[in-house]
Design an enzyme around this catalytic site. Structure first.
Site, PDB file in Angstrom:
ATOM      1  N   HIS A 130       0.840  -1.202   0.000  1.00  0.00           N
ATOM      2  CA  HIS A 130       0.000   0.000   0.000  1.00  0.00           C
ATOM      3  C   HIS A 130       0.880   1.260   0.000  1.00  0.00           C
ATOM      4  O   HIS A 130       0.739   2.127  -0.866  1.00  0.00           O
ATOM      5  CB  HIS A 130      -0.918  -0.036   1.229  1.00  0.00           C
ATOM      6  CG  HIS A 130      -1.835   1.133   1.348  1.00  0.00           C
ATOM      7  ND1 HIS A 130      -3.164   1.076   1.022  1.00  0.00           N
ATOM      8  CD2 HIS A 130      -1.616   2.410   1.746  1.00  0.00           C
ATOM      9  CE1 HIS A 130      -3.720   2.256   1.208  1.00  0.00           C
ATOM     10  NE2 HIS A 130      -2.806   3.086   1.657  1.00  0.00           N
ATOM     11  N   GLU A 131       1.792   1.331   0.939  1.00  0.00           N
ATOM     12  CA  GLU A 131       2.636   2.534   1.033  1.00  0.00           C
ATOM     13  C   GLU A 131       3.575   2.637  -0.171  1.00  0.00           C
ATOM     14  O   GLU A 131       3.901   3.732  -0.624  1.00  0.00           O
ATOM     15  CB  GLU A 131       3.428   2.544   2.349  1.00  0.00           C
ATOM     16  CG  GLU A 131       2.566   2.479   3.618  1.00  0.00           C
ATOM     17  CD  GLU A 131       1.455   3.525   3.700  1.00  0.00           C
ATOM     18  OE1 GLU A 131       1.582   4.590   3.049  1.00  0.00           O
ATOM     19  OE2 GLU A 131       0.451   3.263   4.398  1.00  0.00           O
TER      20      GLU A 131
ATOM     21  N   HIS B 211       1.743   4.516  -2.897  1.00  0.00           N
ATOM     22  CA  HIS B 211       1.825   5.973  -2.699  1.00  0.00           C
ATOM     23  C   HIS B 211       3.207   6.485  -3.131  1.00  0.00           C
ATOM     24  O   HIS B 211       3.326   7.502  -3.807  1.00  0.00           O
ATOM     25  CB  HIS B 211       1.617   6.326  -1.224  1.00  0.00           C
ATOM     26  CG  HIS B 211       0.187   6.246  -0.762  1.00  0.00           C
ATOM     27  ND1 HIS B 211      -0.825   6.953  -1.345  1.00  0.00           N
ATOM     28  CD2 HIS B 211      -0.387   5.548   0.268  1.00  0.00           C
ATOM     29  CE1 HIS B 211      -1.977   6.700  -0.705  1.00  0.00           C
ATOM     30  NE2 HIS B 211      -1.732   5.852   0.273  1.00  0.00           N
TER      31      HIS B 211
ATOM     32  N   GLU C  48      -4.776   7.550  -3.272  1.00  0.00           N
ATOM     33  CA  GLU C  48      -5.240   6.303  -2.666  1.00  0.00           C
ATOM     34  C   GLU C  48      -5.498   5.243  -3.737  1.00  0.00           C
ATOM     35  O   GLU C  48      -5.349   4.043  -3.482  1.00  0.00           O
ATOM     36  CB  GLU C  48      -6.488   6.579  -1.822  1.00  0.00           C
ATOM     37  CG  GLU C  48      -6.858   5.483  -0.843  1.00  0.00           C
ATOM     38  CD  GLU C  48      -5.836   5.243   0.273  1.00  0.00           C
ATOM     39  OE1 GLU C  48      -4.865   6.033   0.408  1.00  0.00           O
ATOM     40  OE2 GLU C  48      -5.990   4.258   1.013  1.00  0.00           O
TER      41      GLU C  48
HETATM   42 ZN    ZN Z   1      -3.144   5.201   1.689  1.00  0.00          ZN
END
Ligand code: ZN
Length: 489
Positions: A251-252, A255, A281
């Site tokens: 997830h990170e 980003h 996101e």
């Molecule tokens: Zn996030």
């Protein structure tokens, strides 16, 4: 233009220094330093704000003439940011910052045993300040528009209500259709921490973390920070009882990759970040879910998992892991919710915060309203406020308008995924071989490189030829649930 660019570059420097102070606070600062650090961050933040809202910035913005297309976009974005920033009195900015740190502290006390009543006055104060903030933008159709705009420029409350309403109507039947899947392979630890570290390192390296420009560190609450175009910082946490570290790291990474692949010509300008919170996101969700929970990913990753955590994965098939990674089960806590129920957690928060801002729901009735809606939407009973209204930090810091961007990010990820599958028909084979370069390149070309040069709506229009549409995301989820059921049969 030269003087304006130098000023905007210095403001960007200050903002990223502030971010670095924040990163350090979470990652390596001795806890006793918190008080002075708060002063340091406030000072740097105030300097950046003063430099930006200064009359001289206004003069430079008014007289600048752009020399190329990047400067045309830079000027448009900087003027918009400036016009909005100068309309909010400095005193209100300071009041909101102070209320945020007070609220955060009271949230900690409420969670530590004092209960919701300890936080309630801070929430009432936040709502009053949020309405005063909205009053600075009297042209808005709805007071919530001004709050949304901080994270989603130009997004209207009516549109969010419409899109999330369609999302809710599509998700509720999917929750009802969820069957029992044995997901013990990813639950019921222990997962040795050393093995998790190895697995996370191997996976991040393969998906695109380059040691020369990225860092991975340990924190309590994972986040991503971009200190510079070649200084991308991601964080994670390891718990023995589960393998959350892998999905949260992906997830990170999503980003971070967005920020890493922005056109280097945009560095040290307000264009050097994602188009909006939802767009950001969408990138984290794409890597965490569309990639990290796919069968192709686990056909590639299972041997790595077996090498890093042999006691857990030596005897397990990729089908078992993929099925477990996609289990749908209504639970109380948003951050550990599966992809299907996650959207409903967000719809609940959006509806409640909208009613708080509109004044149709009182803070005193918030916990009860929360529990009622959890029952109605997810069919679960909330046993206490810790697992109910007190679970998220956002409202305690006065963050209203932020929650919907989590669900809108999933919606955009669904639209992206549909287009990626059409344009990269061999993606599954690439992923199966651990080759993520084609996907990285597609994202760079179609989304990342623009930074903030396109507005969120323009990026939707150029990428999909349409606006926000939850249908591709709902179709993706339905297909995934069918695939999971067949993996287990
Ligand atoms: Zn996030």
């Amino acid at each position: 233009m030269h003087d304006l660019r130098r000023r905007l570059a210095e403001i960007d420097d200050l903002e990223r220094i502030s971010m670095l102070l924040g990163w350090d606070q979470e990652v390596s600062m001795p806890p006793a330093a918190a008080e002075q650090r708060a002063e340091q961050r406030a000072t740097v933040g105030r300097l950046a704000h003063e430099l930006f809202t200064d009359d001289r910035t206004g003069e430079l913005l008014a007289s600048a003439s752009p020399a190329d297309e990047i400067e045309v976009d830079l000027l448009r974005v900087a003027r918009r940011d400036f016009d909005r920033a100068v309309r909010v009195p400095a005193e209100l900015v300071a009041d909101r910052a102070r209320a945020a740190s007070d609220g955060r502290r009271l949230w900690g006390e409420a969670r530590a045993g004092a209960g919701f009543a300890r936080l309630a006055p801070a929430l009432e104060r936040h709502i009053e300040l949020a309405r005063r903030f909205a009053d600075c933008f009297p042209e808005s159709a709805h007071p919530y528009d001004a709050l949304l705009d901080i994270y989603e420029p130009d997004m209207a409350t009516t549109e969010v209500r419409h899109v999330l309403g369609r999302l809710r109507d599509g998700l509720v039947p999917l929750v009802g259709a969820a069957g029992g899947v044995d997901d013990s392979v990813l639950r019921d630890g222990p997962f040795a921490i050393a093995g998790q570290r190895r697995l996370v390192d191997d996976v991040l390296h393969a998906v695109g973390v380059e040691p020369g420009s990225w860092r991975l560190d340990l924190v309590e609450h994972p986040f991503q920070a971009t200190i510079g175009a070649a200084d991308i910082r991601v964080t994670t946490r390891y718990h023995e009882r589960e393998l959350e570290s892998l999905f949260s790291s992906l997830h990170e990474f999503g980003h971070g990759l967005y920020e890493r692949q922005i056109d280097p010509a945009l560095a040290r300008t307000p264009l050097q970040t994602g188009a909006s919170s939802s767009w950001h996101e969408s990138q984290s969700r794409l890597w965490e879910n569309m990639i990290g929970r796919s069968g192709a990913f686990w056909r590639w990753c299972r041997p790595l998992a077996a090498a890093a955590l042999p006691e857990r994965f030596a005897e397990v098939t990729w089908q078992q892991i993929a099925a477990a990674a996609n289990v749908v089960r209504p639970t109380l806590i948003r951050v550990s919710a599966d992809e299907v129920t996650y959207g409903l957690h967000i719809v609940l928060r959006f509806e409640l915060e909208l009613e708080l801002i509109e004044g149709t729901l009182a803070v005193g009735d918030l916990a009860e309203a929360w529990n009622e809606r959890m029952r109605a939407m997810l069919g679960v009973e909330v046993p206490d406020d810790l697992r109910g209204v007190l679970q998220d930090v956002h409202w305690s810091e006065g963050l209203f308008g932020y929650f919907p961007t989590y669900a809108l990010g999933n919606v955009i990820a669904g639209q992206l995924w549909a287009r990626i599958q059409r344009e990269l028909p061999e993606l599954e084979e690439h992923v199966e071989r651990g080759d993520f370069a084609p996907l990285r390149e597609w994202l760079a070309l179609n989304v990342h490189r623009f930074g903030r040069r396109q507005t969120p709506a323009e990026l939707l229009a150029t990428t999909f030829g349409t606006g926000l549409d939850p249908e591709p995301y709902l179709a993706y989820l339905a297909a995934k649930m069918r695939a999971s059921a067949s993996l287990m049969s």
